[in-house]
Enzyme design. Structure first.
Site, PDB file in Angstrom:
ATOM      1  N   ASP A  12       0.849  -1.198   0.000  1.00 14.33           N
ATOM      2  CA  ASP A  12       0.000   0.000   0.000  1.00 14.33           C
ATOM      3  C   ASP A  12       0.883   1.247   0.000  1.00 14.33           C
ATOM      4  OD1 ASP A  12      -1.744   2.048   0.542  1.00 14.33           O
ATOM      5  OD2 ASP A  12      -2.570   1.135   2.361  1.00 14.33           O
ATOM      6  N   ASN A  26      -7.204  11.741 -11.323  1.00 12.93           N
ATOM      7  CA  ASN A  26      -7.883  12.042 -12.580  1.00 12.93           C
ATOM      8  C   ASN A  26      -7.823  13.554 -12.802  1.00 12.93           C
ATOM      9  OD1 ASN A  26     -10.302  13.302 -11.405  1.00 12.93           O
ATOM     10  ND2 ASN A  26     -10.700  11.228 -10.651  1.00 12.93           N
ATOM     11  N   ASP A  36      -6.082   6.648  -5.728  1.00  6.95           N
ATOM     12  CA  ASP A  36      -6.496   8.030  -5.462  1.00  6.95           C
ATOM     13  C   ASP A  36      -7.358   8.093  -4.192  1.00  6.95           C
ATOM     14  OD1 ASP A  36      -6.915  10.733  -5.880  1.00  6.95           O
ATOM     15  OD2 ASP A  36      -8.150  10.499  -7.676  1.00  6.95           O
ATOM     16  N   THR A 124      -2.852   1.392 -14.600  1.00 14.37           N
ATOM     17  CA  THR A 124      -3.080  -0.055 -14.756  1.00 14.37           C
ATOM     18  C   THR A 124      -4.305  -0.557 -13.997  1.00 14.37           C
ATOM     19  OG1 THR A 124      -1.667  -0.744 -12.902  1.00 14.37           O
ATOM     20  CG2 THR A 124      -0.613  -0.457 -15.061  1.00 14.37           C
ATOM     21  N   GLY A 125      -5.058   0.358 -13.374  1.00 11.96           N
ATOM     22  CA  GLY A 125      -6.297  -0.040 -12.700  1.00 11.96           C
ATOM     23  C   GLY A 125      -7.484   0.241 -13.604  1.00 11.96           C
ATOM     24  N   VAL A 126      -8.334   1.143 -13.149  1.00 14.79           N
ATOM     25  CA  VAL A 126      -9.554   1.502 -13.895  1.00 14.79           C
ATOM     26  C   VAL A 126      -9.235   1.999 -15.315  1.00 14.79           C
ATOM     27  CG1 VAL A 126     -11.515   3.091 -13.909  1.00 14.79           C
ATOM     28  CG2 VAL A 126     -10.820   2.029 -11.788  1.00 14.79           C
TER      29      VAL A 126
HETATM   30  P1  ADP Z   1      -5.794   4.430 -12.828  1.00 14.72           P
HETATM   31  O1  ADP Z   1      -7.093   5.165 -12.942  1.00 14.72           O
HETATM   32  O2  ADP Z   1      -4.600   5.298 -13.158  1.00 14.72           O
HETATM   33  O3  ADP Z   1      -5.796   3.129 -13.549  1.00 14.72           O
HETATM   34  P2  ADP Z   1      -6.126   3.064 -10.260  1.00 14.72           P
HETATM   35  O4  ADP Z   1      -6.080   3.657  -8.900  1.00 14.72           O
HETATM   36  O5  ADP Z   1      -7.410   2.441 -10.698  1.00 14.72           O
HETATM   37  O6  ADP Z   1      -5.631   4.210 -11.253  1.00 14.72           O
HETATM   38  O7  ADP Z   1      -4.987   1.961 -10.376  1.00 14.72           O
HETATM   39  C1  ADP Z   1      -3.627   2.251 -10.508  1.00 14.72           C
HETATM   40  C2  ADP Z   1      -2.821   1.181  -9.818  1.00 14.72           C
HETATM   41  O8  ADP Z   1      -2.780   1.436  -8.416  1.00 14.72           O
HETATM   42  C3  ADP Z   1      -3.384  -0.234  -9.972  1.00 14.72           C
HETATM   43  O9  ADP Z   1      -2.316  -1.113 -10.307  1.00 14.72           O
HETATM   44  C4  ADP Z   1      -3.937  -0.545  -8.591  1.00 14.72           C
HETATM   45  O10 ADP Z   1      -3.872  -1.932  -8.306  1.00 14.72           O
HETATM   46  C5  ADP Z   1      -2.979   0.233  -7.716  1.00 14.72           C
HETATM   47  N1  ADP Z   1      -3.433   0.564  -6.351  1.00 14.72           N
HETATM   48  C6  ADP Z   1      -4.692   0.650  -5.851  1.00 14.72           C
HETATM   49  N2  ADP Z   1      -4.671   0.997  -4.548  1.00 14.72           N
HETATM   50  C7  ADP Z   1      -3.359   1.122  -4.207  1.00 14.72           C
HETATM   51  C8  ADP Z   1      -2.656   1.438  -2.993  1.00 14.72           C
HETATM   52  N3  ADP Z   1      -3.295   1.710  -1.862  1.00 14.72           N
HETATM   53  N4  ADP Z   1      -1.295   1.465  -3.033  1.00 14.72           N
HETATM   54  C9  ADP Z   1      -0.623   1.210  -4.174  1.00 14.72           C
HETATM   55  N5  ADP Z   1      -1.218   0.909  -5.325  1.00 14.72           N
HETATM   56  C10 ADP Z   1      -2.574   0.857  -5.360  1.00 14.72           C
END
Ligand code: ADP
Length: 173
Positions: A12, A26, A36, A124-126
């Site tokens: 985290d 965003n 975020d 790499t998330g949403v």
């Molecule tokens: P984006 O919209 O740029 O894709 P996201 O937050 O959906 O952003 O995901 C970006 C990355 O951050 C993903 O690989 C996700 O698994 C990771 N992530 C989510 N929560 C945390 C956290 N608390 N610490 C580190 N990485 C995180």
């Protein structure tokens, strides 16, 4: 100039004690889900307050660019908010925009004379950027920046939330 260490951690990012952590924000700068949401929850309202002030001044943050705020209650002193590209298949400038996220964040950290910075796996998330392609862009952008600039940074950490990303970065570094 001493060599900058590039490291990988899994976990985290809100717990990481670098001078700055990077937020995958965003363009509204008003918070969202994923990393975020986690950063704003852990850091408290001071971060959103500053984001709102920046938004009032410059109207949000375009893709690939970055802004800096306090870290609020986080162990990190600062949060650098950068806006990754949404993946649209890869021929819409996504690689250049993602590289800019890393380079502009490093530039802001260097301007503040920071010694350490931690990145999440931006987009790499949403936003749906394929993890392997994103990792290649991230590693190359950081190495290129450090090669081309005499930076204050001594430590750059890639904080991987999941094991798949950690494995990809380990293979690359
Ligand atoms: P984006 O919209 O740029 O894709 P996201 O937050 O959906 O952003 O995901 C970006 C990355 O951050 C993903 O690989 C996700 O698994 C990771 N992530 C989510 N929560 C945390 C956290 N608390 N610490 C580190 N990485 C995180």
């Amino acid at each position: 100039m001493a060599e900058t260490k590039i490291e990988i951690q899994q976990g985290d990012i809100t717990k990481v004690e670098t001078d700055a952590i990077v937020n995958a924000a965003n363009s509204s700068l008003l918070g969202g889900g994923g990393v975020d949401g986690a950063i704003h929850r852990a850091g408290g309202p001071a971060i959103l307050e500053e984001c709102k002030q920046i938004r009032a001044r410059q109207g949000g943050c375009p893709t690939g660019e970055a802004v800096i705020t306090t870290g609020g209650k986080l162990p990190a002193r600062y949060v650098i908010h950068t806006v990754g590209p949404v993946w649209h298949g890869g021929d819409k400038d996504e690689p250049e925009q993602l590289a800019n996220c890393y380079k502009n964040s490093l530039r802001i950290a260097s301007d503040k004379q920071l010694q350490s910075i931690a990145f999440p796996n931006i987009s790499t998330g949403v936003y749906g950027y394929p993890k392997d392609k994103a990792a290649q862009v991230a590693v190359k952008a950081v190495k290129d920046y450090l090669q081309q600039h005499d930076s204050s940074l001594q430590q750059v950490v890639f904080v991987c939330f999941d094991a798949e990303n950690r494995k990809l970065y380990e293979e690359m570094l």
